[in-house]
Design a protein around this motif. Structure first.
Motif, PDB file in Angstrom:
ATOM      1  N   ILE A 105      57.001  34.750  36.888  1.00  0.00           N
ATOM      2  CA  ILE A 105      55.627  35.244  36.845  1.00  0.00           C
ATOM      3  C   ILE A 105      54.811  34.455  37.857  1.00  0.00           C
ATOM      4  O   ILE A 105      54.956  33.234  37.958  1.00  0.00           O
ATOM      5  CB  ILE A 105      55.036  35.059  35.438  1.00  0.00           C
ATOM      6  N   ARG A 106      53.985  35.149  38.617  1.00  0.00           N
ATOM      7  CA  ARG A 106      53.032  34.466  39.496  1.00  0.00           C
ATOM      8  C   ARG A 106      51.625  34.841  39.040  1.00  0.00           C
ATOM      9  O   ARG A 106      51.324  36.017  38.828  1.00  0.00           O
ATOM     10  CB  ARG A 106      53.287  34.849  40.957  1.00  0.00           C
ATOM     11  N   ASP A 107      50.795  33.812  38.864  1.00  0.00           N
ATOM     12  CA  ASP A 107      49.459  33.988  38.298  1.00  0.00           C
ATOM     13  C   ASP A 107      48.508  34.520  39.375  1.00  0.00           C
ATOM     14  O   ASP A 107      48.265  33.855  40.384  1.00  0.00           O
ATOM     15  CB  ASP A 107      48.975  32.620  37.777  1.00  0.00           C
ATOM     16  N   VAL A 108      48.014  35.733  39.155  1.00  0.00           N
ATOM     17  CA  VAL A 108      47.103  36.368  40.122  1.00  0.00           C
ATOM     18  C   VAL A 108      45.764  36.694  39.450  1.00  0.00           C
ATOM     19  O   VAL A 108      45.094  37.664  39.806  1.00  0.00           O
ATOM     20  CB  VAL A 108      47.746  37.636  40.741  1.00  0.00           C
ATOM     21  N   SER A 109      45.369  35.859  38.490  1.00  0.00           N
ATOM     22  CA  SER A 109      44.185  36.147  37.666  1.00  0.00           C
ATOM     23  C   SER A 109      42.914  36.334  38.472  1.00  0.00           C
ATOM     24  O   SER A 109      41.999  37.043  38.035  1.00  0.00           O
ATOM     25  CB  SER A 109      43.961  35.019  36.653  1.00  0.00           C
ATOM     26  N   GLU A 110      42.841  35.707  39.658  1.00  0.00           N
ATOM     27  CA  GLU A 110      41.606  35.809  40.441  1.00  0.00           C
ATOM     28  C   GLU A 110      41.297  37.259  40.819  1.00  0.00           C
ATOM     29  O   GLU A 110      40.131  37.613  41.056  1.00  0.00           O
ATOM     30  CB  GLU A 110      41.662  34.923  41.697  1.00  0.00           C
ATOM     31  N   VAL A 111      42.327  38.114  40.832  1.00  0.00           N
ATOM     32  CA  VAL A 111      42.115  39.524  41.182  1.00  0.00           C
ATOM     33  C   VAL A 111      41.226  40.224  40.146  1.00  0.00           C
ATOM     34  O   VAL A 111      40.509  41.175  40.464  1.00  0.00           O
ATOM     35  CB  VAL A 111      43.489  40.234  41.335  1.00  0.00           C
ATOM     36  N   LEU A 112      41.249  39.722  38.902  1.00  0.00           N
ATOM     37  CA  LEU A 112      40.422  40.349  37.852  1.00  0.00           C
ATOM     38  C   LEU A 112      38.932  40.248  38.167  1.00  0.00           C
ATOM     39  O   LEU A 112      38.139  41.046  37.675  1.00  0.00           O
ATOM     40  CB  LEU A 112      40.721  39.707  36.487  1.00  0.00           C
ATOM     41  N   ASP A 113      38.546  39.267  39.015  1.00  0.00           N
ATOM     42  CA  ASP A 113      37.129  39.141  39.396  1.00  0.00           C
ATOM     43  C   ASP A 113      36.656  40.334  40.230  1.00  0.00           C
ATOM     44  O   ASP A 113      35.451  40.524  40.418  1.00  0.00           O
ATOM     45  CB  ASP A 113      36.903  37.844  40.198  1.00  0.00           C
ATOM     46  N   GLU A 114      37.610  41.117  40.756  1.00  0.00           N
ATOM     47  CA  GLU A 114      37.253  42.306  41.540  1.00  0.00           C
ATOM     48  C   GLU A 114      36.704  43.430  40.661  1.00  0.00           C
ATOM     49  O   GLU A 114      36.133  44.396  41.161  1.00  0.00           O
ATOM     50  CB  GLU A 114      38.486  42.845  42.284  1.00  0.00           C
ATOM     51  N   ILE A 115      36.958  43.327  39.348  1.00  0.00           N
ATOM     52  CA  ILE A 115      36.468  44.375  38.438  1.00  0.00           C
ATOM     53  C   ILE A 115      34.996  44.111  38.163  1.00  0.00           C
ATOM     54  O   ILE A 115      34.642  43.065  37.623  1.00  0.00           O
ATOM     55  CB  ILE A 115      37.283  44.390  37.123  1.00  0.00           C
ATOM     56  N   ALA A 116      34.153  45.064  38.547  1.00  0.00           N
ATOM     57  CA  ALA A 116      32.706  44.878  38.408  1.00  0.00           C
ATOM     58  C   ALA A 116      32.335  44.783  36.937  1.00  0.00           C
ATOM     59  O   ALA A 116      32.870  45.513  36.099  1.00  0.00           O
ATOM     60  CB  ALA A 116      31.976  46.049  39.054  1.00  0.00           C
ATOM     61  N   PRO A 117      31.398  43.863  36.593  1.00  0.00           N
ATOM     62  CA  PRO A 117      30.943  43.795  35.201  1.00  0.00           C
ATOM     63  C   PRO A 117      30.285  45.122  34.794  1.00  0.00           C
ATOM     64  O   PRO A 117      29.677  45.789  35.631  1.00  0.00           O
ATOM     65  CB  PRO A 117      29.940  42.654  35.198  1.00  0.00           C
ATOM     66  N   GLN A 118      30.421  45.466  33.522  1.00  0.00           N
ATOM     67  CA  GLN A 118      29.862  46.729  33.044  1.00  0.00           C
ATOM     68  C   GLN A 118      28.602  46.474  32.230  1.00  0.00           C
ATOM     69  O   GLN A 118      28.436  45.404  31.663  1.00  0.00           O
ATOM     70  CB  GLN A 118      30.874  47.451  32.145  1.00  0.00           C
ATOM     71  N   ARG A 119      27.757  47.484  32.195  1.00  0.00           N
ATOM     72  CA  ARG A 119      26.585  47.426  31.313  1.00  0.00           C
ATOM     73  C   ARG A 119      26.855  48.276  30.090  1.00  0.00           C
ATOM     74  O   ARG A 119      27.578  49.255  30.146  1.00  0.00           O
ATOM     75  CB  ARG A 119      25.349  47.969  32.051  1.00  0.00           C
ATOM     76  N   TYR A 120      26.230  47.897  29.005  1.00  0.00           N
ATOM     77  CA  TYR A 120      26.356  48.653  27.764  1.00  0.00           C
ATOM     78  C   TYR A 120      25.717  50.027  27.934  1.00  0.00           C
ATOM     79  O   TYR A 120      24.668  50.111  28.575  1.00  0.00           O
ATOM     80  CB  TYR A 120      25.667  47.874  26.643  1.00  0.00           C
ATOM     81  N   PRO A 121      26.247  51.124  27.404  1.00  0.00           N
ATOM     82  CA  PRO A 121      27.505  51.204  26.656  1.00  0.00           C
ATOM     83  C   PRO A 121      28.719  51.149  27.587  1.00  0.00           C
ATOM     84  O   PRO A 121      28.719  51.787  28.634  1.00  0.00           O
ATOM     85  CB  PRO A 121      27.411  52.571  25.963  1.00  0.00           C
ATOM     86  N   PHE A 122      29.728  50.399  27.193  1.00  0.00           N
ATOM     87  CA  PHE A 122      30.910  50.201  28.025  1.00  0.00           C
ATOM     88  C   PHE A 122      31.767  51.459  28.063  1.00  0.00           C
ATOM     89  O   PHE A 122      31.758  52.257  27.127  1.00  0.00           O
ATOM     90  CB  PHE A 122      31.736  49.030  27.488  1.00  0.00           C
ATOM     91  N   ALA A 123      32.509  51.609  29.144  1.00  0.00           N
ATOM     92  CA  ALA A 123      33.455  52.718  29.242  1.00  0.00           C
ATOM     93  C   ALA A 123      34.508  52.561  28.150  1.00  0.00           C
ATOM     94  O   ALA A 123      34.782  51.455  27.698  1.00  0.00           O
ATOM     95  CB  ALA A 123      34.110  52.707  30.617  1.00  0.00           C
ATOM     96  N   ARG A 124      35.076  53.687  27.740  1.00  0.00           N
ATOM     97  CA  ARG A 124      36.071  53.646  26.670  1.00  0.00           C
ATOM     98  C   ARG A 124      37.470  53.372  27.224  1.00  0.00           C
ATOM     99  O   ARG A 124      38.425  53.338  26.481  1.00  0.00           O
ATOM    100  CB  ARG A 124      36.064  54.983  25.927  1.00  0.00           C
TER     101      ARG A 124
END
Ligand code: MN
Length: 284
Positions: free
Chosen positions: A19-38
């Protein structure tokens, strides 16, 4: 590409048993505002994230999968859809079992339809199974699980596979008894998904896949996805005629014959061709 979540929901790419840790890529997901997508935001963004994941993996240290706690490869699915009896030999077995309480439930899938498992039941390979209502019998069911990659409604079986993000091994753990399936199949940890997600481009068509499950080294289930009554494409066609399917929704495709009880201390090994293998403990 093989993708996993591990430990505190670190994102990993799995290659050559490392396994190679690529967690920094998750920062590419834009934060959501409420109500969140399902939907599951990671799966919804996967097409854009895959090249970034490949780049981020380069030069990262290799982590042995046995050294981490593997979580569900889809952390926030909106729906867990499941096929009840979708292999002929399992249908015959269920009808013949004198312990089958709710015989009315045991019919052809085309008549029974599908059911939902609670998303709170979701567990990864490293989480293991915690038996619910220990005085009652809980059974193992190994199933190929397809993860939806894009929003769809009323898709034909010809288009259906193009809506799949990838595949995992699913365990649809079930308390035996007369209540509705959605109740008996939804205790915490009774919807296992793992060990990782194999993307649809890597796995190819989900046909001809051998699946097997053993308990304490003894093989209990062995079958081939060619023996599914409704194949993955037909199940997605069927499901999408009722539900809007969204990225991250999981379709458990049904279990073959050989279901049997699990007890505290049991060790389950589940494997499916072109996905891999996972080992889970069972505890009270
Ligand atoms: Mn099942």
């Amino acid at each position: 590409m093989r993708l996993c979540f591990f430990d505190d929901y670190r994102l990993g790419v799995v290659d050559n048993d490392a396994i190679r840790d690529v967690s920094e890529v998750l920062d590419e997901i834009a934060p959501q505002r409420y109500p969140f997508a399902r939907d599951d935001a990671f799966i919804a963004h996967l097409p854009q994230l895959m090249p970034k994941i490949a780049a981020a993996a380069e030069g990262k240290p290799a982590i042995a999968p046995t050294r981490v706690r593997l979580r569900s490869p889809v952390p926030n699915p909106g729906k867990l859809i499941a096929a009840p009896v979708n292999y002929q030999a399992h249908l015959d077995e269920a009808i013949a079992d004198p312990g089958t309480f709710a015989r009315a439930h045991v019919r052809r899938i085309q008549e029974t339809g599908l059911f939902l498992k609670a998303t709170s039941a979701l567990a990864g390979a490293g989480d293991g199974i915690v038996l619910s209502h220990p005085g009652r019998r809980s059974d193992h069911e190994i199933e190929l699980a397809a993860v939806i990659g894009r929003r769809c409604k009323n898709v034909s079986k010809a288009e259906a596979l193009s809506c799949v993000a990838g595949y995992c091994i699913g365990l649809d753990i079930t308390i035996r008894g007369p209540e509705e399936r959605s109740l008996r199949k939804s205790p915490d940890s009774y919807a296992v998904l793992g060990p990782w997600l194999v993307t649809a481009d890597e796995l190819g068509p989900p046909s001809g896949l051998q699946l097997s499950l053993s308990v304490n080294g003894e093989e209990r289930q062995r079958a081939n996805t060619d023996d599914l009554i409704l194949g993955v494409g037909e199940l997605i066609e069927f499901a999408s005629s009722f539900y809007t399917l969204e990225p991250g929704d999981v379709v458990y495709t049904g279990t073959p014959e050989g279901v049997g009880p699990i007890r505290p201390g049991d060790v389950i090994v589940a494997r499916i061709d072109r996905i891999g293998e996972m080992t889970l403990g069972v505890r009270e």
